[in-house]
Write an enzyme that holds these catalytic residues in place. Structure first.
Site, PDB file in Angstrom:
ATOM      1  N   ASP A 221       2.321   0.892   1.939  1.00 15.87           N
ATOM      2  CA  ASP A 221       2.207   2.039   2.842  1.00 15.87           C
ATOM      3  C   ASP A 221       3.223   1.907   3.970  1.00 15.87           C
ATOM      4  OD1 ASP A 221       0.802   4.220   4.452  1.00 15.87           O
ATOM      5  OD2 ASP A 221      -0.639   3.943   2.837  1.00 15.87           O
TER       6      ASP A 221
ATOM      7  N   HIS B 286      -0.387   5.639   9.080  1.00 17.12           N
ATOM      8  CA  HIS B 286      -1.061   5.898   7.800  1.00 17.12           C
ATOM      9  C   HIS B 286      -1.562   4.611   7.149  1.00 17.12           C
ATOM     10  CE1 HIS B 286      -1.175   7.267   3.509  1.00 17.12           C
ATOM     11  NE2 HIS B 286      -1.422   8.456   4.024  1.00 17.12           N
TER      12      HIS B 286
ATOM     13  N   ASN C 251      -1.692  15.994  -2.518  1.00 15.18           N
ATOM     14  CA  ASN C 251      -2.412  16.983  -1.714  1.00 15.18           C
ATOM     15  C   ASN C 251      -1.822  18.385  -1.799  1.00 15.18           C
ATOM     16  OD1 ASN C 251      -3.862  14.709  -0.755  1.00 15.18           O
ATOM     17  ND2 ASN C 251      -2.380  14.420   0.898  1.00 15.18           N
TER      18      ASN C 251
ATOM     19  N   SER D 183      -4.894  10.329   0.009  1.00 11.37           N
ATOM     20  CA  SER D 183      -4.576   9.017   0.584  1.00 11.37           C
ATOM     21  C   SER D 183      -5.821   8.309   1.097  1.00 11.37           C
ATOM     22  CB  SER D 183      -3.602   9.166   1.761  1.00 11.37           C
ATOM     23  OG  SER D 183      -2.288   9.348   1.313  1.00 11.37           O
TER      24      SER D 183
END
Length: 368
Positions: free
Chosen positions: A99, A159, A261, A331
């Site tokens: 990430d 994130h 998404n 996520s």
């Protein structure tokens, strides 16, 4: 149950309030137990008869935000983590989080193992250098038009810190949030920076996380049982990504990958559309598909992804104070699945059994 011997009832003890605890001389099935209890209850001197039920621990973490973490316990859309924790909490398992890196957070630090920064391009890394052993997230803020013509300015997302908290935040410490596999360990692997990250860096990160060899990089001392990839782009699965995934799977790592998404078919979202992975869609607290979640036959499982509370940082650009916040996305769903995989493999080890293969993990998760 049929037996050559007549059934005998033994008196074990009288309780403080007058009830008698008795035991049958042999194990009874449900029907046999019902008949016996009816016969005892028919005696006018008996006030009531009931099973002396066995109770088990039922862990409810004391983390202050736990009541907001519906994904663990909600009847409709939750994963029943609160029931799993009575059996296993992830001890011994390792989860690599590929990430944006990770920030220092008192609700994470105790569960974080050494990681690596795989971002080669300094324009993406935002930390002034290329690949190194420091997976700290310096922030991924952008200015207007920086990523592409017309792209909006944005503050840092932190994130990776949010994903890491759902995977394995420190739990039962009377603060913040609980993690899915809270006694597992996190290996942070930095592959995303300013405007995202390249397939080539992500592929090397996948191989390294699994314990494989990457030229010029020291070996990962803690190969991952599961690799969390809460990231993606558009298009078919690339040959570079698939080769890295195949290497990691051969090394025994399970890959949990966000479906994306875009409210579209996951067949156009890489690397979730690659082979040998668990592609994760998102659901709401009612169990319905999140409006943003990608869909299609390549989605293997859906998990809680709408309004997920986890660890974060308050800095708008560089790191500031540690914080907590709710994010939504596939996520956020993916680390729920990665945490479940860690629980599964930890349970196998606790029973003295060989780890599930990645294929066995996927089959088990989908069938149950």
């Amino acid at each position: 149950q049929k037996s050559s011997k007549p059934l005998a009832i033994a008196h074990l003890r009288r309780m403080t309030l007058g009830a008698d605890v008795v035991s049958a001389s042999e194990k009874l099935d449900r029907a046999g137990a019902r008949i016996l209890m009816q016969q005892i209850a028919a005696n006018p001197n008996v006030e009531y008869v009931e099973i002396d039920r066995r109770n088990r621990i039922s862990l409810t973490p004391n983390d202050t935000n736990y009541s907001q973490q519906w994904g663990y316990f909600n009847a409709a859309g939750g994963i029943k983590a609160n029931e799993a924790w009575d059996v296993n909490t992830g001890t011994g398992s390792v989860i690599a989080v590929l990430d944006t890196g990770i920030t220092s957070h008192s609700d994470l630090n105790a569960n974080v193992l050494p990681g690596y920064d795989f971002i080669l391009d300094t324009a993406v890394s935002n930390d002034g250098n290329g690949r190194d052993s420091n997976p700290a997230d310096p922030g991924d803020w952008t200015t207007a038009g920086q990523c592409y013509s017309g792209s909006a300015a944005s503050g840092s997302s932190w994130h990776g810190t949010h994903v890491a908290g759902t995977v394995a935040a420190v739990t039962n410490n009377a603060k913040g949030v609980a993690g899915t596999a809270f006694n597992a360990k996190i290996v942070p692997v930095r592959v995303l920076g300013t405007c995202g990250g390249y397939d080539s860096d992500i592929a090397d990160g996948i191989i390294w996380a699994s314990g494989g060899t990457v030229s010029g990089i020291p070996a990962n001392a803690n190969p991952a049982d599961v690799i969390n990839l809460s990231l993606g782009g558009s298009g078919a699965c690339g040959a570079t990504s698939q080769a890295a995934i195949n290497t990691a799977v051969a090394n025994g790592s399970v890959l949990a990958i966000a479906a994306g998404n875009d409210n579209s078919n996951v067949s156009n979202a890489s690397p979730a559309n690659c082979n040998n992975v668990i592609a994760v869609g998102s659901i709401t607290s009612t169990g319905a598909r999140s409006s943003f979640s990608n869909y299609g036959t390549l989605v293997d499982i859906a998990a809680p992804g709408s309004t997920i509370n986890s660890t974060l940082n308050a800095g708008t650009q560089g790191p500031g104070a540690e914080s907590y916040a709710s994010y939504s996305g596939t996520s956020m769903a993916t680390p729920h699945v990665a945490g479940v995989v860690a629980l599964m493999q930890s349970r196998r080890a606790a029973l003295g059994l060989a780890a599930y293969t990645p294929a066995q993990v996927e089959t088990s998760i989908k069938s149950t």
